[in-house]
Design an enzyme around this catalytic site. Sequence first.
Site, PDB file in Angstrom:
ATOM      1  N   LYS A 188      -2.686   5.838  -4.341  1.00 26.21           N
ATOM      2  CA  LYS A 188      -3.780   6.772  -4.078  1.00 26.21           C
ATOM      3  C   LYS A 188      -3.582   8.106  -4.804  1.00 26.21           C
ATOM      4  O   LYS A 188      -2.466   8.596  -4.941  1.00 26.21           O
ATOM      5  CB  LYS A 188      -3.889   7.030  -2.568  1.00 26.21           C
ATOM      6  CG  LYS A 188      -4.021   5.753  -1.751  1.00 26.21           C
ATOM      7  CD  LYS A 188      -4.082   6.040  -0.256  1.00 26.21           C
ATOM      8  CE  LYS A 188      -4.004   4.758   0.542  1.00 26.21           C
ATOM      9  NZ  LYS A 188      -2.638   4.193   0.570  1.00 26.21           N
ATOM     10  N   TYR A 246       2.768   9.755   0.117  1.00 24.95           N
ATOM     11  CA  TYR A 246       3.739   9.111   1.006  1.00 24.95           C
ATOM     12  C   TYR A 246       5.172   9.290   0.520  1.00 24.95           C
ATOM     13  O   TYR A 246       6.117   9.103   1.288  1.00 24.95           O
ATOM     14  CB  TYR A 246       3.482   7.604   1.120  1.00 24.95           C
ATOM     15  CG  TYR A 246       2.144   7.197   1.663  1.00 24.95           C
ATOM     16  CD1 TYR A 246       1.309   8.089   2.330  1.00 24.95           C
ATOM     17  CD2 TYR A 246       1.704   5.877   1.510  1.00 24.95           C
ATOM     18  CE1 TYR A 246       0.078   7.695   2.811  1.00 24.95           C
ATOM     19  CE2 TYR A 246       0.476   5.470   2.004  1.00 24.95           C
ATOM     20  CZ  TYR A 246      -0.335   6.378   2.638  1.00 24.95           C
ATOM     21  OH  TYR A 246      -1.560   5.970   3.118  1.00 24.95           O
ATOM     22  N   HIS A 273      -7.571   9.615  -2.130  1.00 24.13           N
ATOM     23  CA  HIS A 273      -6.928   9.600  -0.804  1.00 24.13           C
ATOM     24  C   HIS A 273      -7.781  10.258   0.291  1.00 24.13           C
ATOM     25  O   HIS A 273      -7.922   9.721   1.378  1.00 24.13           O
ATOM     26  CB  HIS A 273      -5.560  10.297  -0.893  1.00 24.13           C
ATOM     27  CG  HIS A 273      -4.601   9.854   0.154  1.00 24.13           C
ATOM     28  ND1 HIS A 273      -3.231   9.837  -0.040  1.00 24.13           N
ATOM     29  CD2 HIS A 273      -4.781   9.411   1.417  1.00 24.13           C
ATOM     30  CE1 HIS A 273      -2.632   9.400   1.046  1.00 24.13           C
ATOM     31  NE2 HIS A 273      -3.555   9.154   1.950  1.00 24.13           N
ATOM     32  N   ASP A 309       0.853  -1.190   0.000  1.00 20.75           N
ATOM     33  CA  ASP A 309       0.000   0.000   0.000  1.00 20.75           C
ATOM     34  C   ASP A 309       0.888   1.240   0.000  1.00 20.75           C
ATOM     35  O   ASP A 309       1.677   1.457   0.920  1.00 20.75           O
ATOM     36  CB  ASP A 309      -0.892  -0.013   1.248  1.00 20.75           C
ATOM     37  CG  ASP A 309      -1.831   1.175   1.272  1.00 20.75           C
ATOM     38  OD1 ASP A 309      -2.932   1.060   0.711  1.00 20.75           O
ATOM     39  OD2 ASP A 309      -1.461   2.216   1.857  1.00 20.75           O
TER      40      ASP A 309
END
Length: 348
Positions: free
Chosen positions: A117, A87, A150, A82
Amino acid sequence: MHQSLPSLSIIYINVHNHCTKQANQLKKYKKKMAVIPKLKLGGMEKAMPVIGMGTASFPMADLETTKAAVLEAIKAGYRHFDTAFAYGSETALGEAVAEALRLGLIDSRSDLFITTKLWASFTDPSQIVPACKMSLQNLKVEYVDMYLIHWPVRLTEMVRKTPVPVEIVKPLDIKGAWKGMEECVNLGLTKAIGVSNFSIKTLDHLLSTAKIPPTLNQVEMNPYWQQKKLREFCKERGVHVTAYSPLGANNTKWGDDRILGNEVLADIAKAMGKTTAQVALRWVYEQGVSIASKSFNKERMTQNLQIFDWCLSDQDLENISQLPQAKGVTLASILGPHPLVLEIDADL
């Protein structure tokens, strides 16, 4: 006097021994790998492993650290990863996947289930397909298995740091954004689409307009934030729930030790010869929810997979159900306490 060169037979033997050693190491890894159950989700041919490795770090880990952690995770048996544009881990994950293929740790890209995302700065309908393609370029793959919105909010500018100015925070055009997500499916950029951090109200709005229904909703969930109403709604509407921060996101600016330091969970763990983290993860799994759990520690990474061959008792489940409830992750802690942000947090 010139030193004599090794004969071709000696070179062959050395190469052969090296290859044999590599093959034996691969057998050892595969023998030690955990067996992870998989879920068949609506509209998907490929099953999703019920536990995946999260790659969000605070502070953000460097590329080599994340890459090394992903390789260790693959050796341990993780096949679901994930990530997200926000990120900053897509590139590291992509490099780790390429390295795993080179080393023979996996046979092909299709062995893995990859989720990424769409960040809030790219939720204008015209930006969504290019944003997905950018993530694919970062990941060095032709498609992802799951692409999620997201957060249910739009930012009108690209942000480099948070919190953000109030004037760039706008409501999400749910219908328009979802059309962009559906186009990603139609173009083969992703096998399935879903959402993250969507409340019952927001999800209901989306379901009323979607041609391709969202496959899942990834939300914060753990014994201290059990999400009972949201889970019931999602079950009724055929939307699978994935839990992030299942261990409370300790050592982040939004998390704490309310899970890992909890006496009720610790007592259950002690009685069963398990860790507190394993009890928390097992509880999430027993709710019919899949898990995205982040650890870059090799030992804990392996322990997080050892939750499938035992059960919590009815009394354990009752004790956990009585824990006080408090949300850990808020959009306000990321973007700032702006009116629209606080409204979204109040819904979740």
